[in-house]
Design a protein around this motif. Structure first.
Motif, mmCIF file in Angstrom:
data_model
loop_
_atom_site.group_PDB
_atom_site.id
_atom_site.type_symbol
_atom_site.label_atom_id
_atom_site.label_comp_id
_atom_site.label_asym_id
_atom_site.label_seq_id
_atom_site.Cartn_x
_atom_site.Cartn_y
_atom_site.Cartn_z
ATOM 1 N N LEU A 9 -2.259 -5.362 -13.445
ATOM 2 C CA LEU A 9 -2.697 -6.682 -13.015
ATOM 3 C C LEU A 9 -4.202 -6.740 -12.764
ATOM 4 O O LEU A 9 -4.882 -7.663 -13.217
ATOM 5 N N LYS A 10 -4.735 -5.751 -12.081
ATOM 6 C CA LYS A 10 -6.166 -5.733 -11.781
ATOM 7 C C LYS A 10 -6.991 -5.742 -13.081
ATOM 8 O O LYS A 10 -7.977 -6.467 -13.196
ATOM 9 N N VAL A 11 -6.567 -4.961 -14.060
ATOM 10 C CA VAL A 11 -7.262 -4.870 -15.345
ATOM 11 C C VAL A 11 -7.184 -6.200 -16.094
ATOM 12 O O VAL A 11 -8.187 -6.680 -16.628
ATOM 13 N N VAL A 12 -6.015 -6.797 -16.109
ATOM 14 C CA VAL A 12 -5.828 -8.064 -16.821
ATOM 15 C C VAL A 12 -6.668 -9.172 -16.173
ATOM 16 O O VAL A 12 -7.261 -10.001 -16.877
ATOM 17 N N ALA A 24 -3.852 -16.042 -6.682
ATOM 18 C CA ALA A 24 -3.074 -16.362 -5.483
ATOM 19 C C ALA A 24 -2.943 -17.874 -5.307
ATOM 20 O O ALA A 24 -1.856 -18.380 -5.017
ATOM 21 N N GLU A 25 -4.040 -18.584 -5.524
ATOM 22 C CA GLU A 25 -4.012 -20.044 -5.405
ATOM 23 C C GLU A 25 -3.089 -20.663 -6.455
ATOM 24 O O GLU A 25 -2.335 -21.591 -6.156
ATOM 25 N N GLN A 26 -3.151 -20.170 -7.685
ATOM 26 C CA GLN A 26 -2.326 -20.704 -8.768
ATOM 27 C C GLN A 26 -0.834 -20.492 -8.498
ATOM 28 O O GLN A 26 -0.006 -21.328 -8.847
ATOM 29 N N LEU A 27 -0.515 -19.349 -7.884
ATOM 30 C CA LEU A 27 0.887 -18.998 -7.632
ATOM 31 C C LEU A 27 1.389 -19.491 -6.272
ATOM 32 O O LEU A 27 2.584 -19.373 -5.975
ATOM 33 N N GLY A 28 0.485 -19.975 -5.436
ATOM 34 C CA GLY A 28 0.870 -20.384 -4.087
ATOM 35 C C GLY A 28 1.237 -19.195 -3.213
ATOM 36 O O GLY A 28 2.101 -19.294 -2.345
ATOM 37 N N LYS A 29 0.541 -18.091 -3.448
ATOM 38 C CA LYS A 29 0.798 -16.851 -2.693
ATOM 39 C C LYS A 29 -0.394 -16.535 -1.806
ATOM 40 O O LYS A 29 -1.508 -17.014 -2.022
ATOM 41 N N ASN A 30 -0.168 -15.675 -0.823
ATOM 42 C CA ASN A 30 -1.221 -15.208 0.054
ATOM 43 C C ASN A 30 -2.145 -14.274 -0.736
ATOM 44 O O ASN A 30 -1.680 -13.452 -1.515
ATOM 45 N N GLU A 31 -3.437 -14.397 -0.506
ATOM 46 C CA GLU A 31 -4.413 -13.566 -1.203
ATOM 47 C C GLU A 31 -4.185 -12.073 -0.948
ATOM 48 O O GLU A 31 -4.340 -11.247 -1.850
ATOM 49 N N ALA A 32 -3.785 -11.722 0.267
ATOM 50 C CA ALA A 32 -3.521 -10.321 0.609
ATOM 51 C C ALA A 32 -2.330 -9.781 -0.180
ATOM 52 O O ALA A 32 -2.331 -8.612 -0.587
ATOM 53 N N THR A 33 -1.352 -10.615 -0.422
ATOM 54 C CA THR A 33 -0.184 -10.207 -1.205
ATOM 55 C C THR A 33 -0.593 -9.864 -2.631
ATOM 56 O O THR A 33 -0.217 -8.817 -3.165
ATOM 57 N N VAL A 34 -1.390 -10.728 -3.241
ATOM 58 C CA VAL A 34 -1.849 -10.486 -4.618
ATOM 59 C C VAL A 34 -2.713 -9.232 -4.659
ATOM 60 O O VAL A 34 -2.621 -8.428 -5.590
ATOM 61 N N SER A 35 -3.523 -9.029 -3.649
ATOM 62 C CA SER A 35 -4.356 -7.825 -3.571
ATOM 63 C C SER A 35 -3.490 -6.566 -3.555
ATOM 64 O O SER A 35 -3.809 -5.574 -4.220
ATOM 65 N N ARG A 36 -2.396 -6.597 -2.828
ATOM 66 C CA ARG A 36 -1.483 -5.445 -2.769
ATOM 67 C C ARG A 36 -0.814 -5.202 -4.120
ATOM 68 O O ARG A 36 -0.545 -4.067 -4.484
ATOM 69 N N TRP A 37 -0.563 -6.282 -4.881
ATOM 70 C CA TRP A 37 -0.027 -6.121 -6.234
ATOM 71 C C TRP A 37 -1.063 -5.450 -7.122
ATOM 72 O O TRP A 37 -0.745 -4.571 -7.910
ATOM 73 N N CYS A 38 -2.321 -5.884 -6.988
ATOM 74 C CA CYS A 38 -3.406 -5.359 -7.833
ATOM 75 C C CYS A 38 -3.665 -3.879 -7.592
ATOM 76 O O CYS A 38 -4.082 -3.166 -8.505
ATOM 77 N N THR A 39 -3.428 -3.421 -6.374
ATOM 78 C CA THR A 39 -3.637 -2.006 -6.058
ATOM 79 C C THR A 39 -2.360 -1.184 -6.243
ATOM 80 O O THR A 39 -2.351 0.012 -5.949
ATOM 81 N N ASN A 40 -1.305 -1.819 -6.716
ATOM 82 C CA ASN A 40 -0.018 -1.170 -6.935
ATOM 83 C C ASN A 40 0.600 -0.636 -5.649
ATOM 84 O O ASN A 40 1.430 0.267 -5.677
ATOM 85 N N GLU A 41 0.191 -1.196 -4.523
ATOM 86 C CA GLU A 41 0.794 -0.824 -3.241
ATOM 87 C C GLU A 41 2.243 -1.312 -3.200
ATOM 88 O O GLU A 41 3.126 -0.620 -2.709
ATOM 89 N N VAL A 42 2.451 -2.514 -3.703
ATOM 90 C CA VAL A 42 3.790 -3.093 -3.852
ATOM 91 C C VAL A 42 3.836 -3.803 -5.196
ATOM 92 O O VAL A 42 2.797 -4.098 -5.783
ATOM 93 N N GLN A 43 5.035 -4.095 -5.664
ATOM 94 C CA GLN A 43 5.213 -4.786 -6.934
ATOM 95 C C GLN A 43 5.874 -6.140 -6.681
ATOM 96 O O GLN A 43 6.791 -6.241 -5.868
ATOM 97 N N PRO A 44 5.406 -7.156 -7.387
ATOM 98 C CA PRO A 44 6.069 -8.457 -7.249
ATOM 99 C C PRO A 44 7.420 -8.450 -7.958
ATOM 100 O O PRO A 44 7.653 -7.603 -8.828
#
Length: 66
Positions: A9-12, A24-44
């Motif tokens: 995700l981060k690369v894309v 995050a804005e486009q998906l209606g998600k919290n910015e911190a949540t998307v950040s955790r996806w980008c770092t592979n801490e958690v997966q959506p």
């Protein structure tokens, strides 16, 4: 032990020249949540991966590492 990077995700986002904040804005998600996806801490959920692919106009498979 190093975590395996499951998603690209981060690369894309860099390739598409958009920020995680924008996504995050486009998906209606919290910015911190998307950040955790980008770092592979958690997966959506897969449903969210589909939304991400549609939002970024990329193939779903391009969001994952081999």
């Amino acid at each position: 032990m190093r975590k395996k990077a499951i998603n690209r995700l981060k690369v894309v986002l860099v390739e598409k020249n958009v920020s995680s904040k924008w996504l995050a804005e486009q998906l209606g998600k919290n910015e911190a949540t998307v950040s955790r996806w980008c770092t592979n801490e958690v997966q959506p959920p897969i449903k969210t991966f589909v939304q991400i692919a549609e939002t970024l106009d990329v193939k779903l498979t391009s969001l994952f590492n081999d």
